[in-house]
Design an enzyme around this catalytic site. Structure first.
Site, PDB file in Angstrom:
ATOM      1  N   ASN A   1       0.801  -1.235   0.000  1.00 29.70           N
ATOM      2  CA  ASN A   1       0.000   0.000   0.000  1.00 29.70           C
ATOM      3  C   ASN A   1       0.832   1.282   0.000  1.00 29.70           C
ATOM      4  OD1 ASN A   1       0.816  -0.548   2.608  1.00 29.70           O
ATOM      5  ND2 ASN A   1      -1.075   0.177   3.536  1.00 29.70           N
TER       6      ASN A   1
ATOM      7  N   GLU B   1       4.646  -4.517  11.953  1.00 29.73           N
ATOM      8  CA  GLU B   1       3.661  -3.462  11.667  1.00 29.73           C
ATOM      9  C   GLU B   1       2.502  -4.130  10.940  1.00 29.73           C
ATOM     10  OE1 GLU B   1       3.659  -0.478  12.655  1.00 29.73           O
ATOM     11  OE2 GLU B   1       5.721   0.063  13.114  1.00 29.73           O
TER      12      GLU B   1
ATOM     13  N   CYS C   1      -3.369   0.750   6.759  1.00 31.69           N
ATOM     14  CA  CYS C   1      -3.433  -0.079   7.964  1.00 31.69           C
ATOM     15  C   CYS C   1      -4.073   0.629   9.151  1.00 31.69           C
ATOM     16  CB  CYS C   1      -2.030  -0.514   8.343  1.00 31.69           C
ATOM     17  SG  CYS C   1      -0.877   0.866   8.400  1.00 31.69           S
TER      18      CYS C   1
ATOM     19  N   GLU D   1       8.075   2.396  14.224  1.00 28.25           N
ATOM     20  CA  GLU D   1       8.779   3.039  13.130  1.00 28.25           C
ATOM     21  C   GLU D   1       8.654   4.546  13.335  1.00 28.25           C
ATOM     22  OE1 GLU D   1       7.168   0.921   9.569  1.00 28.25           O
ATOM     23  OE2 GLU D   1       9.110  -0.081   9.628  1.00 28.25           O
TER      24      GLU D   1
HETATM   25  N1  NAD Z   1       1.046  -1.420  10.553  1.00 23.67           N
HETATM   26  C1  NAD Z   1       1.562  -0.944   9.434  1.00 23.67           C
HETATM   27  O1  NAD Z   1       2.440  -0.103   9.446  1.00 23.67           O
HETATM   28  C2  NAD Z   1       1.043  -1.438   8.110  1.00 23.67           C
HETATM   29  C3  NAD Z   1       1.324  -0.697   6.961  1.00 23.67           C
HETATM   30  C4  NAD Z   1       0.844  -1.146   5.747  1.00 23.67           C
HETATM   31  C5  NAD Z   1       0.096  -2.324   5.673  1.00 23.67           C
HETATM   32  N2  NAD Z   1      -0.157  -3.019   6.793  1.00 23.67           N
HETATM   33  C6  NAD Z   1      -0.972  -4.238   6.723  1.00 23.67           C
HETATM   34  O2  NAD Z   1      -0.569  -5.021   5.619  1.00 23.67           O
HETATM   35  C7  NAD Z   1      -1.670  -5.785   5.132  1.00 23.67           C
HETATM   36  C8  NAD Z   1      -1.768  -5.634   3.630  1.00 23.67           C
HETATM   37  O3  NAD Z   1      -0.532  -5.892   3.042  1.00 23.67           O
HETATM   38  P1  NAD Z   1      -0.201  -7.244   2.272  1.00 23.67           P
HETATM   39  O4  NAD Z   1      -1.440  -7.789   1.649  1.00 23.67           O
HETATM   40  O5  NAD Z   1       0.983  -6.968   1.410  1.00 23.67           O
HETATM   41  O6  NAD Z   1       0.217  -8.204   3.475  1.00 23.67           O
HETATM   42  P2  NAD Z   1       0.840  -9.677   3.387  1.00 23.67           P
HETATM   43  O7  NAD Z   1       0.997 -10.135   4.796  1.00 23.67           O
HETATM   44  O8  NAD Z   1       0.094 -10.515   2.456  1.00 23.67           O
HETATM   45  O9  NAD Z   1       2.285  -9.454   2.717  1.00 23.67           O
HETATM   46  C9  NAD Z   1       3.234  -8.561   3.282  1.00 23.67           C
HETATM   47  C10 NAD Z   1       4.614  -8.945   2.805  1.00 23.67           C
HETATM   48  O10 NAD Z   1       4.957 -10.212   3.340  1.00 23.67           O
HETATM   49  C11 NAD Z   1       5.451 -11.064   2.313  1.00 23.67           C
HETATM   50  N3  NAD Z   1       5.177 -12.438   2.712  1.00 23.67           N
HETATM   51  C12 NAD Z   1       4.071 -13.189   2.433  1.00 23.67           C
HETATM   52  N4  NAD Z   1       4.198 -14.405   3.023  1.00 23.67           N
HETATM   53  C13 NAD Z   1       5.380 -14.421   3.671  1.00 23.67           C
HETATM   54  C14 NAD Z   1       6.076 -15.401   4.458  1.00 23.67           C
HETATM   55  N5  NAD Z   1       5.570 -16.597   4.696  1.00 23.67           N
HETATM   56  N6  NAD Z   1       7.283 -15.067   4.981  1.00 23.67           N
HETATM   57  C15 NAD Z   1       7.811 -13.839   4.776  1.00 23.67           C
HETATM   58  N7  NAD Z   1       7.214 -12.881   4.024  1.00 23.67           N
HETATM   59  C16 NAD Z   1       6.011 -13.174   3.484  1.00 23.67           C
HETATM   60  C17 NAD Z   1       4.708 -10.581   1.078  1.00 23.67           C
HETATM   61  O11 NAD Z   1       5.357 -10.986  -0.102  1.00 23.67           O
HETATM   62  C18 NAD Z   1       4.745  -9.073   1.291  1.00 23.67           C
HETATM   63  O12 NAD Z   1       5.998  -8.537   0.902  1.00 23.67           O
HETATM   64  C19 NAD Z   1      -2.889  -5.243   5.844  1.00 23.67           C
HETATM   65  O13 NAD Z   1      -3.268  -6.118   6.865  1.00 23.67           O
HETATM   66  C20 NAD Z   1      -2.389  -3.928   6.427  1.00 23.67           C
HETATM   67  O14 NAD Z   1      -3.099  -3.510   7.546  1.00 23.67           O
HETATM   68  C21 NAD Z   1       0.309  -2.616   8.008  1.00 23.67           C
END
Ligand code: NAD
Length: 467
Positions: A130, A227, A261, A441
């Protein structure tokens, strides 16, 4: 150190990537950092060539923002802000680097101790889709400022701009290997988390993936920052400045197509002002211009990909079945521009008649869907606001300063915005409570998550010997 990174990521920073193609422009292309220094920044759909860059700082800002729009689908207006936040973050931590310091502790007999703040080693950053450029900056800037190296893995849906950041660091003189981008999905992330030479993993993403990252990191006793997601409450009391509360609710729900998020997606409104609030918020939501995100006038671009669009629309359908009323939006949107007809656009949605037990109120939708809930008293609303496993952010609108601070104290969330929402200055720590994660962060505190303390004890006299 550079060698250690290269060990972690053979062949990193190039690779065929899966692209979300939110605008249906291009997919499955090859993304490579470009060697030529004087190249114009073009995203070449025919070859998939993605590169950069010469020009003034402000020209570069615009070029990176355009790439981020194509990367993610958000509006150019927002992408420009993201790029600004990223360079502000890098400048902030570059400034802090020279101020890292330990402590001097005087001990009896002239002895003393001091502490040194030392790097952790190779840190891994794993990003969500995002805020691709901003997340890469939020992780790499403090990591590098503390003397670490970083291997960064962007989401496979948004592989482009992290590579641009690597090029910028290189252009700025960062030695080869100190910041590396490795492309890939879950498999690549797993390799990084499990690699014995990795000292720390900073992860941004969903709760289920965060749990896996924590588990893998635990096996190697690696430090972790998580995060994760949220379902944050925004509480609007009847004594608020209604105009600002409505603006706050829009900012809390519709940035980046609602894929934020910390969004305040549970909007609790005190019953007395519910009709006025709804009238105003719906009027302004309907006025949000959805369409070509590269146009200055557009305020909402495309969602990240088709499955995600369908998931978000599915949440709206389910909300209707569970009794919610759609006051506006919640449908697929097809722009008139023929080149965008297959894009993943939807009209921003306001849901009324919501109850706390509905799926749309309990689960993170991660799309432009605001759920509005009525409340009577402060005590009641705080209890309901905290009734979630998430704890990323929260917000309160009121003119009563005592109430504002009392509510902020009682909300179980890493951030509470008073009379505003979704502002993230780099000086201010950001992170979650409960299942929204831990670690922080931004802000000075983040240096503690990218460094370790060594204690040095200095004897000035003779050694006490008991033997
Ligand atoms: N708290 C924050 O700062 C913050 C900021 C942005 C997004 N988010 C959260 O992120 C989510 C949306 O993002 P998304 O769909 O990319 O999340 P996701 O968990 O599907 O993927 C996040 C990252 O993790 C990687 N990944 C996937 N499986 C993995 C594994 N088994 N081991 C290591 N890495 C792996 C993905 O390739 C990607 O780079 C939402 O829940 C949102 O709230 C949180």
């Amino acid at each position: 150190m550079a060698q250690a990174i290269l060990d972690v990521m053979p062949g990193a920073s190039t690779g065929t990537v899966q692209v979300s193609d939110p605008l249906n422009f291009w997919a499955g292309k090859r993304v490579e950092p470009r060697q030529q220094k004087n190249a114009e920044p073009v995203f070449e759909p025919a070859t998939g060539d993605c590169f950069f860059l010469l020009g003034s700082r402000w020209e570069k800002r615009e070029k990176i923002a355009k790439l981020e729009v194509i990367n993610n689908g958000k509006s150019i207006t927002e992408a420009l802000v993201d790029i600004d936040i990223a360079w502000q973050c890098i400048e902030y931590y570059a400034g802090l680097a020279g101020a890292l310091a330990g402590q001097h502790v005087q001990l009896p007999g002239g002895a003393f101790a001091y502490t040194r703040r030392e790097p952790l080693g190779v840190c891994v950053g794993i990003g969500a889709w995002n805020y691709p450029f901003q997340i890469a900056a939020w992780k790499s800037a403090p990591a590098l400022a503390c003397g670490n190296a970083m291997v960064f893995k962007p989401s496979p849906f948004t592989p482009v701009t992290a590579v641009i950041l690597a090029e910028i660091y290189k252009e700025a003189g960062v030695p080869d290997g100190l910041f590396c981008v490795v492309q890939g999905g879950a498999e690549t992330g797993t390799i990084l988390c499990q690699h014995p030479k990795v000292a720390k993993v900073s992860f941004t993403g969903s709760v289920p993936t965060g749990k896996k990252v924590m588990e893998m990191s635990a096996k190697g006793v690696k430090q972790v920052t998580l995060e994760l997601g949220g379902k944050s409450p925004l509480i609007i009391f009847k004594d608020c400045d209604l105009e600002n509360a409505v603006r706050g609710a829009l900012m809390a729900n519709f940035l980046t197509q609602g894929q934020v998020c910390c969004n305040g997606t549970r909007v609790f409104v005190q019953k007395d002002i519910m009709p006025q609030f709804l009238e105003e918020v719906v009027k302004r939501t309907k006025a949000i211009l959805v369409g070509d995100p590269l146009l200055d006038s557009t305020r909402m671009g495309a969602l990240i990909n088709k499955p995600h669009l369908e998931k978000v629309l599915g949440f709206v359908s389910q909300a209707k079945l569970q009794g919610a009323r759609v006051l506006c939006g919640g449908e697929r949107f097809v722009p008139s521009d023929p080149k965008l007809v297959n894009g993943y656009f939807m009209s921003p949605c306001v849901l009324d008649n919501c109850r706390d037990d509905m799926t749309c109120v309990k689960e993170e939708i991660f799309g432009p869907v605001m759920s509005v809930l009525p409340f009577d008293t402060e005590e009641e609303v705080v209890q309901r606001a905290n009734n979630t496993t998430f704890g990323l952010a929260s917000g309160v609108f009121t003119r009563d300063i005592s109430r504002a601070h009392r509510v902020a104290e009682n909300l179980e969330a890493g951030t509470c915005f008073i009379n505003n929402y979704n502002i993230s200055p780099v000086e201010v720590p950001f992170g979650g409570y409960k299942m929204s994660g831990f670690g922080r962060e931004n802000g000075q505190v983040t240096i503690e998550y990218y460094s370790q303390l060594k204690t040095v004890v200095v004897e000035m006299g003779d050694v006490d010997n008991y033997f």
